[in-house]
Design a protein around this motif. Sequence first.
Motif, short mmCIF file in Angstrom:
data_model
loop_
_atom_site.label_atom_id
_atom_site.label_comp_id
_atom_site.label_asym_id
_atom_site.label_seq_id
_atom_site.Cartn_x
_atom_site.Cartn_y
_atom_site.Cartn_z
N GLU A 147 13.40 53.79 -16.23
CA GLU A 147 13.83 54.24 -17.56
C GLU A 147 12.90 55.32 -18.09
OE1 GLU A 147 14.60 52.50 -22.08
OE2 GLU A 147 14.33 51.11 -20.41
N LYS A 152 14.13 59.14 -18.96
CA LYS A 152 13.94 59.75 -20.29
C LYS A 152 13.10 61.02 -20.18
CE LYS A 152 14.44 55.56 -23.10
NZ LYS A 152 13.75 54.59 -23.97
N THR A 153 12.10 61.02 -19.31
CA THR A 153 11.27 62.20 -19.12
C THR A 153 12.08 63.32 -18.48
OG1 THR A 153 9.30 60.81 -18.87
CG2 THR A 153 9.17 63.09 -18.06
N LEU A 166 15.19 63.74 -18.57
CA LEU A 166 16.24 64.16 -19.49
C LEU A 166 15.76 65.27 -20.44
CD1 LEU A 166 19.18 63.26 -19.90
CD2 LEU A 166 18.36 61.70 -21.68
N LYS A 167 14.46 65.34 -20.68
CA LYS A 167 13.92 66.37 -21.58
C LYS A 167 14.14 67.77 -21.02
CE LYS A 167 10.33 63.35 -23.47
NZ LYS A 167 8.86 63.10 -23.57
N ILE A 205 20.22 55.24 -22.86
CA ILE A 205 18.87 55.77 -23.09
C ILE A 205 18.88 57.04 -23.94
CG2 ILE A 205 17.93 54.72 -21.00
CD1 ILE A 205 18.13 57.47 -19.66
N ALA A 206 20.07 57.53 -24.24
CA ALA A 206 20.25 58.70 -25.11
C ALA A 206 21.70 58.66 -25.58
CB ALA A 206 19.95 59.99 -24.36
N THR A 239 23.80 59.44 -22.54
CA THR A 239 23.22 59.16 -21.24
C THR A 239 22.98 57.67 -21.05
OG1 THR A 239 22.07 61.30 -21.33
CG2 THR A 239 21.36 59.76 -19.64
#
Length: 252
Positions: free
Chosen positions: A190, A194-195, A197-198, A219-220, A223
């Motif tokens: 996870e 998330k990283t 996805l930035k 998680i977004a 997403t």
Amino acid sequence: MPSKKIYFASDIHLGNGYLDNPPDVEKKLVQWLDGIKKNAAAIYFLGDIFDYWYEYKYVVPRGHVRFLGKLAELSDIGIKIHFFTGNHDIWMFNYFKEEIGIIIHREPLTVELLGKKFFLGHGDEVGYRPLKYRIIQRILHNRLCQILYATIHPRWTFGFARRWSLSSRKSGLKAEKINLAQTRNAKALEIFAKTHLKTHPDINFFMFGHLHILLDRKIAPDTRLIIIGDWMQLFSYAEWDGTVLELKKLAE
């Protein structure tokens, strides 16, 4: 005619020696493939399809004939089949590509499927990886080490690999250790997602196997992180029709 769908499965571990009746796993897998072949545009196997796989120049592991025959049938009717190498079956070379037409992926893949962006991988290539594990993986991926390993007679290498796999299951995977590792590694995936996805905000689904659990977590806003279970106990898979992505289990 129903619209075509994309299917995902992982961690089948064909050929393992630690289940009561391993052939049942293969039969259920073939049953599932039969059931989806009319609707499938592509099938993605996210690693550890086999508990151990090594391709010598003229030798491959015995068995799995029902599964391999079904894959050939599906490939012949135009269904795209993708294999991701896992930590148990990293030594896939040219056999599946040449004999069946399967596409092999040795690294995570970002791909658009039916209008949405997927990040696909086995799950051990990213996130938390202990130093010992990373060292072993580098050795196993090293071409010189592979060549040297191939000089050993299959009688010894196959036996050694299967004993090692069986030993690790019996001694290192007690229930409390499994739960701890799964929780830690799921959290690490996870964090990775998330990283990532930035810098790649257009990804809609991060999908992995490896952990032998079912997880579907948002998680977004657009997403989800998906871990698709296994075919050793859960008989689970993911189905994507371009609108809905579902985690499912094979009907009894």
